[in-house]
Motif scaffolding. Structure first.
Motif, PDB file in Angstrom:
ATOM      1  N   THR A 282      -3.561  11.605  -1.909  1.00  0.00           N
ATOM      2  CA  THR A 282      -4.079  11.002  -3.140  1.00  0.00           C
ATOM      3  C   THR A 282      -3.103  11.176  -4.290  1.00  0.00           C
ATOM      4  O   THR A 282      -2.933  10.263  -5.122  1.00  0.00           O
TER       5      THR A 282
ATOM      6  N   ARG B   6      -0.099   8.802  -3.641  1.00  0.00           N
ATOM      7  CA  ARG B   6      -0.554   7.418  -3.794  1.00  0.00           C
ATOM      8  C   ARG B   6      -0.762   7.097  -5.278  1.00  0.00           C
ATOM      9  O   ARG B   6      -0.464   5.994  -5.730  1.00  0.00           O
TER      10      ARG B   6
ATOM     11  N   ASP C  79       1.160   4.140  -7.307  1.00  0.00           N
ATOM     12  CA  ASP C  79       0.423   3.065  -7.971  1.00  0.00           C
ATOM     13  C   ASP C  79       0.619   3.086  -9.481  1.00  0.00           C
ATOM     14  O   ASP C  79       0.615   2.029 -10.130  1.00  0.00           O
TER      15      ASP C  79
ATOM     16  N   ARG D 135      -7.042  -2.688  -7.261  1.00  0.00           N
ATOM     17  CA  ARG D 135      -7.512  -1.362  -6.838  1.00  0.00           C
ATOM     18  C   ARG D 135      -9.003  -1.187  -7.117  1.00  0.00           C
ATOM     19  O   ARG D 135      -9.734  -0.609  -6.311  1.00  0.00           O
TER      20      ARG D 135
ATOM     21  N   THR E   8      -0.776  -3.833  -0.671  1.00  0.00           N
ATOM     22  CA  THR E   8       0.348  -3.354   0.122  1.00  0.00           C
ATOM     23  C   THR E   8       1.616  -4.142  -0.184  1.00  0.00           C
ATOM     24  O   THR E   8       2.708  -3.565  -0.248  1.00  0.00           O
TER      25      THR E   8
ATOM     26  N   ARG F  17       3.009  -2.773  -3.366  1.00  0.00           N
ATOM     27  CA  ARG F  17       3.556  -1.428  -3.136  1.00  0.00           C
ATOM     28  C   ARG F  17       4.877  -1.501  -2.387  1.00  0.00           C
ATOM     29  O   ARG F  17       5.841  -0.790  -2.727  1.00  0.00           O
TER      30      ARG F  17
ATOM     31  N   ARG G  49       1.831   2.401   4.873  1.00  0.00           N
ATOM     32  CA  ARG G  49       0.900   1.478   4.229  1.00  0.00           C
ATOM     33  C   ARG G  49      -0.562   1.804   4.490  1.00  0.00           C
ATOM     34  O   ARG G  49      -1.447   1.273   3.828  1.00  0.00           O
ATOM     35  N   GLY G  50      -0.838   2.649   5.473  1.00  0.00           N
ATOM     36  CA  GLY G  50      -2.218   3.044   5.749  1.00  0.00           C
ATOM     37  C   GLY G  50      -2.754   2.525   7.065  1.00  0.00           C
ATOM     38  O   GLY G  50      -3.896   2.826   7.434  1.00  0.00           O
TER      39      GLY G  50
ATOM     40  N   HIS H  64      -6.268   2.101   1.120  1.00  0.00           N
ATOM     41  CA  HIS H  64      -6.740   3.333   0.489  1.00  0.00           C
ATOM     42  C   HIS H  64      -6.205   4.580   1.170  1.00  0.00           C
ATOM     43  O   HIS H  64      -6.415   5.697   0.673  1.00  0.00           O
TER      44      HIS H  64
ATOM     45  N   ALA I 176      -2.843   4.796   2.105  1.00  0.00           N
ATOM     46  CA  ALA I 176      -1.383   4.724   2.009  1.00  0.00           C
ATOM     47  C   ALA I 176      -0.808   6.055   1.541  1.00  0.00           C
ATOM     48  O   ALA I 176      -1.489   6.883   0.936  1.00  0.00           O
ATOM     49  N   ASP I 177       0.483   6.245   1.814  1.00  0.00           N
ATOM     50  CA  ASP I 177       1.140   7.499   1.444  1.00  0.00           C
ATOM     51  C   ASP I 177       2.639   7.242   1.324  1.00  0.00           C
ATOM     52  O   ASP I 177       3.163   6.250   1.858  1.00  0.00           O
TER      53      ASP I 177
END
Length: 254
Positions: free
Chosen positions: A29, A32, A36, A50, A86, A89, A119-120, A149, A151-152
């Motif tokens: 979190t 991310r 963002d 979002r 995505t 990002r 991307r998740g 939600h 993603a990392d």
């Protein structure tokens, strides 16, 4: 939507404070959120996307907890929002990654390191297919297990997480902030306000001097606090005019 012109840009504040290594080692979190926050200043639509994703995700999770009978109704919107987020990002990440790698060349302990984006959900696989295949597991857990939600970002060396000391992690976080600032400036945004708290701590003099040199590159206002009064570091590395204050027994003196 592209970036706003500099005169209309919101004030951006970049902080490097206590325990910056938590950003690299803590929950996704945090990373991310950093991603963002930086994407938003280039792609202002991200805020609305979002918010929409959170709303649809809550409805989809509720459907999963109720047995999954109505979950398919939420899949199209969830997939579409995840794909849109995505794409924004990934576009920012490519530019961010390039600047990070350039900055990292001055620090031997980051040799071979790269900035990766997850991307998740698996690459080369459509999100809808992933959701359909994992539905039984999602129903069992009562939550959506793939999507934007989750993603990392991570700093890795040859696919493995980089093992950095506290001081090295601090340098890496500074470089991430600097790399993002370069991307922002290239899009026409005004300089950020930098808050730098005891950046020299846990760094040897050579590393500190190199870090202050790159921190002195942006023509931005910097508010710097440090415990050390030893010469070097910022005094030698920064080319910007500065004013120094000393705090002793609660009293601030020039």
């Amino acid at each position: 939507m592209g970036s706003l012109p500099p005169s209309d840009s919101p004030l951006r504040v970049k902080l490097v404070g206590e325990n910056p290594q938590i950003l690299l080692e803590g929950e996704p979190t945090l990373r991310r959120g950093l991603l963002d926050w930086n994407v938003f200043h280039v792609e202002h639509q991200l805020g609305r996307l979002r918010a929409d994703l959170r709303r649809v995700l809550a409805q989809r999770n509720a459907a999963l907890r109720q047995g999954g009978a109505r979950v398919s109704a939420w899949n199209p919107a969830f997939v579409d929002l995840s794909d849109q987020i995505t794409a924004k990002r990934e576009d920012f990440h490519e530019r961010w990654r390039s600047q990070f790698r350039s900055l990292a060349e001055d620090f031997a302990f980051l040799d071979g390191c790269d900035l990766f984006f997850d991307r998740g959900w698996p690459k080369d696989t459509g999100l809808l297919d992933v959701l359909e295949r994992g539905r039984s597991t999602e129903i069992q857990r009562g939550q959506t297990l793939a999507g934007a939600h989750r993603a990392d970002i991570k700093i890795s060396r040859e696919g493995s997480p980089s093992r950095l000391s506290r001081g090295q992690a601090k340098v890496a976080v500074c470089l991430l902030q600097l790399a993002a600032e370069r991307v922002h400036r290239m899009t026409g945004l005004a300089p950020s306000l930098w808050l730098l708290d005891d950046v020299d701590a846990e760094l040897d003099k050579g590393t500190a001097d190199r870090l202050w040199r790159v921190l002195g590159e942006p023509d931005a206002q910097q508010l710097i606090s440090r415990l050390s009064t030893e010469p070097g570091g910022i005094d030698e590395g920064s080319t910007m005019p500065d004013t120094m204050f000393h705090v002793e027994h609660g009293t601030l003196k020039p």
